[in-house]
Motif scaffolding. Structure first.
Motif, PDB file in Angstrom:
ATOM      1  N   UNK A 352       0.836  -1.198   0.000  1.00  0.00           N
ATOM      2  CA  UNK A 352       0.000   0.000   0.000  1.00  0.00           C
ATOM      3  C   UNK A 352       0.869   1.246   0.000  1.00  0.00           C
ATOM      4  N   UNK A 353       0.322   2.316  -0.626  1.00  0.00           N
ATOM      5  CA  UNK A 353       0.998   3.611  -0.609  1.00  0.00           C
ATOM      6  C   UNK A 353       0.133   4.675   0.068  1.00  0.00           C
ATOM      7  N   UNK A 354      -0.904   4.279   0.747  1.00  0.00           N
ATOM      8  CA  UNK A 354      -1.795   5.216   1.429  1.00  0.00           C
ATOM      9  C   UNK A 354      -1.152   5.649   2.744  1.00  0.00           C
ATOM     10  N   UNK A 355      -1.077   6.954   2.946  1.00  0.00           N
ATOM     11  CA  UNK A 355      -0.340   7.501   4.087  1.00  0.00           C
ATOM     12  C   UNK A 355      -0.902   7.011   5.415  1.00  0.00           C
ATOM     13  N   UNK A 356      -2.225   6.911   5.509  1.00  0.00           N
ATOM     14  CA  UNK A 356      -2.838   6.631   6.817  1.00  0.00           C
ATOM     15  C   UNK A 356      -2.498   5.244   7.360  1.00  0.00           C
ATOM     16  N   UNK A 357      -1.999   4.351   6.499  1.00  0.00           N
ATOM     17  CA  UNK A 357      -1.664   3.004   6.963  1.00  0.00           C
ATOM     18  C   UNK A 357      -0.262   2.920   7.564  1.00  0.00           C
ATOM     19  N   UNK A 358       0.461   4.032   7.524  1.00  0.00           N
ATOM     20  CA  UNK A 358       1.825   4.027   8.057  1.00  0.00           C
ATOM     21  C   UNK A 358       1.928   4.906   9.292  1.00  0.00           C
ATOM     22  N   UNK A 359       2.911   4.609  10.108  1.00  0.00           N
ATOM     23  CA  UNK A 359       3.180   5.402  11.304  1.00  0.00           C
ATOM     24  C   UNK A 359       4.194   4.697  12.192  1.00  0.00           C
ATOM     25  N   UNK A 360       5.023   5.475  12.859  1.00  0.00           N
ATOM     26  CA  UNK A 360       5.964   4.906  13.802  1.00  0.00           C
ATOM     27  C   UNK A 360       7.087   4.090  13.203  1.00  0.00           C
ATOM     28  N   UNK A 361       7.411   4.305  11.921  1.00  0.00           N
ATOM     29  CA  UNK A 361       8.459   3.500  11.297  1.00  0.00           C
ATOM     30  C   UNK A 361       9.836   3.794  11.885  1.00  0.00           C
ATOM     31  N   UNK A 370      15.903   7.027   8.846  1.00  0.00           N
ATOM     32  CA  UNK A 370      16.981   8.018   8.748  1.00  0.00           C
ATOM     33  C   UNK A 370      17.171   8.467   7.304  1.00  0.00           C
ATOM     34  N   UNK A 371      17.181   7.507   6.375  1.00  0.00           N
ATOM     35  CA  UNK A 371      17.334   7.852   4.953  1.00  0.00           C
ATOM     36  C   UNK A 371      16.146   8.670   4.456  1.00  0.00           C
ATOM     37  N   UNK A 372      14.938   8.250   4.804  1.00  0.00           N
ATOM     38  CA  UNK A 372      13.740   8.953   4.329  1.00  0.00           C
ATOM     39  C   UNK A 372      13.709  10.383   4.871  1.00  0.00           C
ATOM     40  N   UNK A 373      14.078  10.552   6.139  1.00  0.00           N
ATOM     41  CA  UNK A 373      14.082  11.889   6.722  1.00  0.00           C
ATOM     42  C   UNK A 373      15.133  12.774   6.051  1.00  0.00           C
ATOM     43  N   UNK A 374      16.300  12.203   5.748  1.00  0.00           N
ATOM     44  CA  UNK A 374      17.341  12.964   5.057  1.00  0.00           C
ATOM     45  C   UNK A 374      16.858  13.446   3.701  1.00  0.00           C
ATOM     46  N   UNK A 426       3.933  11.837   9.621  1.00  0.00           N
ATOM     47  CA  UNK A 426       2.893  10.814   9.537  1.00  0.00           C
ATOM     48  C   UNK A 426       3.480   9.417   9.365  1.00  0.00           C
ATOM     49  N   UNK A 427       4.562   9.304   8.597  1.00  0.00           N
ATOM     50  CA  UNK A 427       5.111   7.987   8.278  1.00  0.00           C
ATOM     51  C   UNK A 427       6.074   7.485   9.361  1.00  0.00           C
ATOM     52  N   UNK A 428       6.931   8.367   9.833  1.00  0.00           N
ATOM     53  CA  UNK A 428       8.041   7.926  10.675  1.00  0.00           C
ATOM     54  C   UNK A 428       7.743   7.977  12.170  1.00  0.00           C
ATOM     55  N   UNK A 429       6.859   8.858  12.573  1.00  0.00           N
ATOM     56  CA  UNK A 429       6.646   9.064  14.014  1.00  0.00           C
ATOM     57  C   UNK A 429       5.208   8.737  14.392  1.00  0.00           C
ATOM     58  N   UNK A 430       4.907   8.840  15.651  1.00  0.00           N
ATOM     59  CA  UNK A 430       3.573   8.516  16.129  1.00  0.00           C
ATOM     60  C   UNK A 430       3.450   7.042  16.469  1.00  0.00           C
ATOM     61  N   UNK A 431       2.205   6.569  16.513  1.00  0.00           N
ATOM     62  CA  UNK A 431       1.929   5.184  16.898  1.00  0.00           C
ATOM     63  C   UNK A 431       2.009   4.259  15.696  1.00  0.00           C
ATOM     64  N   UNK A 432       2.400   3.019  15.961  1.00  0.00           N
ATOM     65  CA  UNK A 432       2.408   2.001  14.916  1.00  0.00           C
ATOM     66  C   UNK A 432       0.981   1.661  14.512  1.00  0.00           C
ATOM     67  N   UNK A 433       0.742   1.512  13.191  1.00  0.00           N
ATOM     68  CA  UNK A 433      -0.588   1.125  12.699  1.00  0.00           C
ATOM     69  C   UNK A 433      -0.608  -0.395  12.519  1.00  0.00           C
ATOM     70  N   UNK A 434      -0.628  -1.111  13.635  1.00  0.00           N
ATOM     71  CA  UNK A 434      -0.527  -2.560  13.578  1.00  0.00           C
ATOM     72  C   UNK A 434      -1.790  -3.231  13.068  1.00  0.00           C
ATOM     73  N   UNK A 435      -2.856  -2.472  12.909  1.00  0.00           N
ATOM     74  CA  UNK A 435      -4.060  -3.058  12.333  1.00  0.00           C
ATOM     75  C   UNK A 435      -3.878  -3.355  10.846  1.00  0.00           C
ATOM     76  N   UNK A 436      -2.994  -2.634  10.166  1.00  0.00           N
ATOM     77  CA  UNK A 436      -2.806  -2.836   8.734  1.00  0.00           C
ATOM     78  C   UNK A 436      -1.476  -3.516   8.411  1.00  0.00           C
ATOM     79  N   UNK A 437      -0.438  -3.239   9.204  1.00  0.00           N
ATOM     80  CA  UNK A 437       0.881  -3.819   8.960  1.00  0.00           C
ATOM     81  C   UNK A 437       1.374  -4.419  10.263  1.00  0.00           C
TER      82      UNK A 437
END
Length: 478
Positions: A352-361, A370-374, A426-437
């Protein structure tokens, strides 16, 4: 060496053609080795390039349509050299992604597409004949059409490939008519000869517009950008890397090579019009990016915003603008390609590429985070990263022309910081979205090897920009 860089990729593609489809391991290894040889050859071309002269170097002339006074004329200056270097850098990355193909039996077609693209692109950037340039400029569409239509990731890939093909084809037909007119008037399509002639003001403006529509679609500028988000979303990861890294630069290259040189008075006349479209593009694309939910569409719209800054720098028509626009094209080619590589990695892992399914990576994939943030920080022009130099020079050049336009363009840069920080948060921080991944894996060795060249160049170009700036300055005298 220049002819080698143009013809050798096709020769490599022919060799691959005669390897059995089932022997995809040999196909992968050979094509990667061949692309690395071509990359080393481009480095040699850079090392032997003389930055103290503005003349074209490594010129070659091959007889073709001699009765019509047309020839295959190739040569490079600083601008062409940098584009060839960027192409040679990205192609091995794209070929390395063939290891991730779902159907390994399609590896042959996959690598042939990229080797063919490298040959065509090297020809486009070094062509000094308008007719040959047009043929190769259009030929780029053929492998890209098959790359998206065959290797695309979703059901809309056929529509996206048609959209890309038709948009760019129809816009370029107008440029072809202008090329035929120039040939009928001057008896040649040789770029070096045409640069010495003057047109009457009305004719020059018509020719400028004909070239403008073709290059504006390739950039793409607002409102000619409709094909880009669709093409990015449906293209495979390697297709998005090449699309963002190189193909978008064809428009900027065309403006610098042809519009400013062949039609200088018309370029000055239409500068307010270009500034208006560019400002709309910078601000509109940044606002649109904040509304997207697909990771690829977010990066695609950010590319539209950055290309708006590039055109502002180009049509400022001073040394700062030229340096900034070319440097930003190179920097954007590195950072946007890296971001598409990161998004492709997430899609391959989690589907998936939908933003809402990611978090806490950042908690589960710290190396990737680290690479994505850079790359996100480089995308907004953080100092000591590659994009900062280009954006800074473009804004300085614009400020010398019109401070209001520079302020509005700077506001667009602030908006780009907003959507980049929002996406990273949205992708790297916050809570893990363990319902989807439920299963997370950080970068392995092969994936880190793909990211490392982008990390290195992002810092190198931001800290040591002088080698690139010297090459750019060698192309123009101010």
């Amino acid at each position: 060496m220049l002819l080698f860089l143009i013809l050798a990729p096709i020769f490599g593609a022919v060799i691959v053609l005669f390897i059995k489809r089932s022997n995809f391991v040999l196909i992968r290894n050979f094509s990667l080795l061949w692309s690395l040889i071509l990359f080393n050859s481009s480095i040699y071309l850079y090392l032997t390039f003389d930055p103290t002269t503005t003349k074209f170097q490594c010129t070659n002339k091959i007889e073709w349509l001699n009765v019509a006074n047309n020839h295959f004329v190739f040569g490079i200056d600083g601008l062409a050299l940098l584009m060839i270097l960027l192409t040679a850098f990205l192609i091995p990355i794209c070929i390395m992604l063939s290891w991730k193909l779902k159907n390994p039996l399609l590896t042959k077609e996959y690598v042939i597409i990229f080797l063919s693209l490298e040959s065509i692109l090297n020809g486009v950037f070094s062509s000094l004949d308008l007719l040959v340039f047009y043929i190769l400029f259009e030929a780029v569409l053929i492998p890209m059409y098959f790359l998206i239509g065959v290797f695309g990731s979703r059901e809309r890939k056929i529509k996206a490939s048609y959209l890309l093909f038709l948009y760019t084809l129809f816009s370029s037909i107008i440029m072809f008519i202008a090329i035929l007119f120039l040939y009928s008037k001057f008896g040649t399509t040789n770029y070096l000869i045409l640069a010495m002639f003057d047109l009457d003001p009305f004719t020059e403006k018509l020719c400028w517009l004909a070239f403008f529509f073709s290059f504006a679609v390739k950039m793409p500028m607002i409102p000619f950008h409709v094909w880009l988000p669709e093409a990015h979303c449906e293209a495979p990861t390697a297709g998005s890397i090449l699309l963002a890294g190189i193909l978008l630069k064809l428009g900027g290259y065309g403006f610098l090579r042809f519009s400013l040189v062949l039609f200088p008075n018309a370029s000055a006349f239409f500068t307010p019009f270009v500034f208006l479209l560019s400002l709309v593009g910078v601000i509109y694309a940044s606002v649109s990016t904040l509304q997207q939910v697909d990771l690829k569409k977010i990066i695609a719209y950010s590319s539209v915003s950055h290309m708006g800054l590039v055109t502002i720098g180009i049509f400022s028509n001073n040394i700062q603008g030229i340096i900034g626009s070319v440097f930003l094209m190179i920097g954007h080619g590195v950072t946007s390609s890296a971001l598409f590589l990161a998004v492709g990695l997430l899609y391959d892992r989690y589907g998936t590429r939908v933003v809402k399914y990611y978090g806490g990576l950042a908690n589960t994939m710290p190396l990737f985070a680290s690479c994505f943030l850079l790359f996100s920080m480089a995308n907004i022009g953080l100092p000591i990263t590659s994009n900062f130099i280009g954006e800074f020079f473009c804004l300085v050049a614009c400020f010398k022309i019109n401070s209001l336009i520079a302020f509005l363009a700077g506001f667009g840069v602030v908006l780009s910081a907003g959507y980049s920080l929002w996406l990273s948060n949205r992708i790297l921080f916050g809570n893990l979205k363990q319902t989807s991944i439920t299963v997370f894996r950080d970068l392995n060795r092969k994936e880190f090897a793909l990211f490392f060249p982008f990390v290195f160049l992002t810092f190198f170009l931001g800290i040591f920009p002088d080698p690139i700036i010297d090459i750019i300055k060698s192309t123009w005298l101010f």
